[in-house]
Scaffold this active site. Structure first.
Site, PDB file in Angstrom:
ATOM      1  N   LYS A   1       0.827  -1.213   0.000  1.00  0.00           N
ATOM      2  CA  LYS A   1       0.000   0.000   0.000  1.00  0.00           C
ATOM      3  C   LYS A   1       0.860   1.261   0.000  1.00  0.00           C
ATOM      4  O   LYS A   1       0.456   2.281  -0.553  1.00  0.00           O
ATOM      5  CB  LYS A   1      -0.963  -0.014   1.191  1.00  0.00           C
ATOM      6  CG  LYS A   1      -2.103  -0.995   1.028  1.00  0.00           C
ATOM      7  CD  LYS A   1      -3.256  -0.679   1.955  1.00  0.00           C
ATOM      8  CE  LYS A   1      -4.457  -1.561   1.644  1.00  0.00           C
ATOM      9  NZ  LYS A   1      -5.612  -1.241   2.483  1.00  0.00           N
TER      10      LYS A   1
ATOM     11  N   LYS B   1     -11.187  -4.689  -6.190  1.00  0.00           N
ATOM     12  CA  LYS B   1     -11.881  -3.423  -6.443  1.00  0.00           C
ATOM     13  C   LYS B   1     -10.896  -2.283  -6.681  1.00  0.00           C
ATOM     14  O   LYS B   1     -11.263  -1.228  -7.180  1.00  0.00           O
ATOM     15  CB  LYS B   1     -12.829  -3.086  -5.287  1.00  0.00           C
ATOM     16  CG  LYS B   1     -12.160  -2.982  -3.933  1.00  0.00           C
ATOM     17  CD  LYS B   1     -13.190  -2.985  -2.805  1.00  0.00           C
ATOM     18  CE  LYS B   1     -12.530  -3.100  -1.452  1.00  0.00           C
ATOM     19  NZ  LYS B   1     -13.455  -3.346  -0.370  1.00  0.00           N
TER      20      LYS B   1
ATOM     21  N   LYS C   1      -5.369 -11.410  -8.460  1.00  0.00           N
ATOM     22  CA  LYS C   1      -6.692 -11.598  -7.866  1.00  0.00           C
ATOM     23  C   LYS C   1      -7.625 -10.467  -8.316  1.00  0.00           C
ATOM     24  O   LYS C   1      -7.186  -9.328  -8.458  1.00  0.00           O
ATOM     25  CB  LYS C   1      -6.555 -11.584  -6.335  1.00  0.00           C
ATOM     26  CG  LYS C   1      -7.745 -12.195  -5.608  1.00  0.00           C
ATOM     27  CD  LYS C   1      -7.451 -12.388  -4.135  1.00  0.00           C
ATOM     28  CE  LYS C   1      -7.746 -11.142  -3.344  1.00  0.00           C
ATOM     29  NZ  LYS C   1      -7.870 -11.362  -1.905  1.00  0.00           N
TER      30      LYS C   1
END
Length: 337
Positions: A117, A202, A199
């Site tokens: 992140k 969103k 994967k």
């Protein structure tokens, strides 16, 4: 401290930082529904976690309510499971701070998700992003959860939660139940339609790779028609995760949607091209998601009912969490109110 109720406790949650995906449904929420009779389940909208990345406030509120309605439309029954909004239970942040003080800097700096992140949000590497695992540990430990349904990418968070709980228990006695990661055997691992090595997420940069559970049918069909298959010459529908990742991903989705085995799918599309197959998968997903979308829309039209559900959920979750928090506060030496 082992949970005294007969049923084992499960806790899970998804951040309302984006719309729920087909991957969220097939890989997680669909399995949660099956657990409700066997376990004491707590399912939250993890809105506190979502603000480690900047959110538009109005969008966050809308998505939190929509996600809750979608949980219920997917089959989660508020009479069987405790459904609540994380920020409605102040004990999460209260215990989160205490656990911050029992979590080592080195442990947090080794967390894979923090590294990932930070790379994606280089202009906003905040303290919350760094201490996120301590808050996640508080989420789990407040309810003395025995099991935490997670994907492989989240197992590290359950491991650090166990380390923090063990450290605290080592100082103060058996305060927390040590949770185990729970990876459901039936959970379909759904990959991106445009890059099947990743994967479905969103946060995918390519909107074509991700199907949302509330998406319009025509958009779902279009995305599947454009889905990556494979560059091989045989053009047959055959399951081979390494050699044919695109086709294998579509077979996984089709299998979950219609309940057929891979062998049955191979037989059904024997001698037919990828075009036929992709259209069939798209239509199957539309029919799978249609009742969920319609029920979500019906629930969202009844705001007072949704409000009653999240208030009742917060009350029950707050009662259970409060008992753990009071015990922790007493152990660390805080003066009672």
């Amino acid at each position: 401290m082992e949970n005294k109720t007969q049923k084992k406790v499960i806790l899970s949650g998804i951040q309302p930082s984006g719309e729920l995906t087909l991957g969220s449904y097939l890989g997680a929420i669909k399995n949660w529904v099956a657990l409700a009779d066997e376990y004491d389940c707590y399912y939250m909208m993890a809105d506190l976690h979502s603000i480690t990345v900047r959110q538009n406030p109005a969008d966050l509120r809308r998505r939190t309510l929509t996600q809750m309605a979608a949980y219920m439309a997917c089959g989660l029954d508020p009479k069987k499971s405790t459904i609540f909004v994380q920020s409605h239970v102040p004990a999460h942040t209260q215990l989160g701070w205490v656990l911050d003080c029992y979590t080592m800097f080195g442990e947090l700096s080794r967390m894979t998700q923090f590294k990932d992140k930070s790379a994606k949000n280089a202009d906003n590497i905040n303290a919350g992003l760094f201490t996120y695992p301590s808050l996640m540990a508080a989420d789990i430990l407040l309810y003395q959860a025995n099991l935490v349904p997670v994907g492989d990418d989240q197992k590290q968070h359950v491991e650090i939660c166990r380390d923090i709980a063990s450290r605290f228990n080592g100082v103060y006695g058996d305060v927390f139940t040590l949770p185990e990661p729970f990876i459901p055997k039936v959970g379909a691992r759904v990959m991106s339609l445009t890059s099947p090595e990743n994967k479905m997420s969103k946060s995918d940069k390519d909107p074509g790779g991700c199907v949302y559970i509330l998406e319009k049918p025509e958009d779902i069909v279009r995305k599947f028609k454009k889905a990556v298959t494979d560059s091989d010459t045989e053009h047959c529908v055959r399951f081979d995760r390494d050699g044919k990742p695109g086709v294998s991903n579509l077979m996984t989705i089709y299998s979950a949607a219609v309940g057929k085995t891979f062998a049955e799918i191979e037989a059904e599309f024997d001698g037919r091209g990828y075009g036929d197959f992709k259209s069939a998968v798209g239509e199957a997903v539309v029919e799978l998601l249609r009742p969920i979308r319609e029920e979500t829309e019906r629930l969202l039209a009844d705001k007072s009912y949704l409000e009653s559900v999240y208030r009742a959920g917060a009350e029950k979750a707050g009662y259970v969490a409060g008992k753990t928090l009071r015990k922790v506060y007493k152990k660390v030496g805080f003066l009672p109110r």
